[in-house]
Motif scaffolding. Structure first.
Motif, short mmCIF file in Angstrom:
data_model
loop_
_atom_site.label_atom_id
_atom_site.label_comp_id
_atom_site.label_asym_id
_atom_site.label_seq_id
_atom_site.Cartn_x
_atom_site.Cartn_y
_atom_site.Cartn_z
N LEU A 90 -5.70 2.80 -2.36
CA LEU A 90 -4.76 2.91 -3.48
C LEU A 90 -3.39 3.41 -3.05
N ILE A 91 -3.36 4.40 -2.18
CA ILE A 91 -2.03 4.91 -1.77
C ILE A 91 -1.35 3.95 -0.79
N SER A 92 -2.14 3.08 -0.15
CA SER A 92 -1.51 2.11 0.77
C SER A 92 -0.82 0.99 0.00
N VAL A 93 -1.26 0.73 -1.23
CA VAL A 93 -0.66 -0.37 -2.00
C VAL A 93 0.27 0.11 -3.12
N ASN A 94 0.20 1.39 -3.47
CA ASN A 94 1.15 1.84 -4.49
C ASN A 94 2.48 2.13 -3.84
#
Length: 96
Positions: A90-94
């Protein structure tokens, strides 16, 4: 007598603490390989989608996802590694 009662109370308290739920100790990013991030995406899509519509990864910043996943991962019965992989995905794509 007081020592006996105090000992029983302390013994019971330690038993309750040791049998409590395990802490999901995700505190920041850990996995960065494309394989692990792909696993995180798959776990996110399969586990979260069982109960509700998938949220947009941009819905939260990194801290927001920490809070949200700390609450939701136990409900989804994710292991600590699965929890970590979902968070890292999630933090890699947000973009926040």
């Amino acid at each position: 007598m007081k020592k006996l009662i105090l000992g029983m109370i302390l013994g019971s308290a330690s038993l309750v603490v040791s049998c409590g739920p395990k802490s999901m100790a995700v505190t920041g990013p850990k996995y960065t390989s494309s394989e692990q991030l792909a696993q995180g995406k798959t776990i996110f899509e399969n586990s979260c989608n069982r109960c509700h519509k998938l949220p947009d990864p941009a819905k939260h910043d990194d801290q927001g996802w920490l809070k949200t996943l700390s609450r939701m991962a136990p409900k989804a019965k994710l292991s600590e590694d699965q929890h970590q992989m979902v968070y890292d995905y999630l933090i890699s794509v947000n973009k926040k």
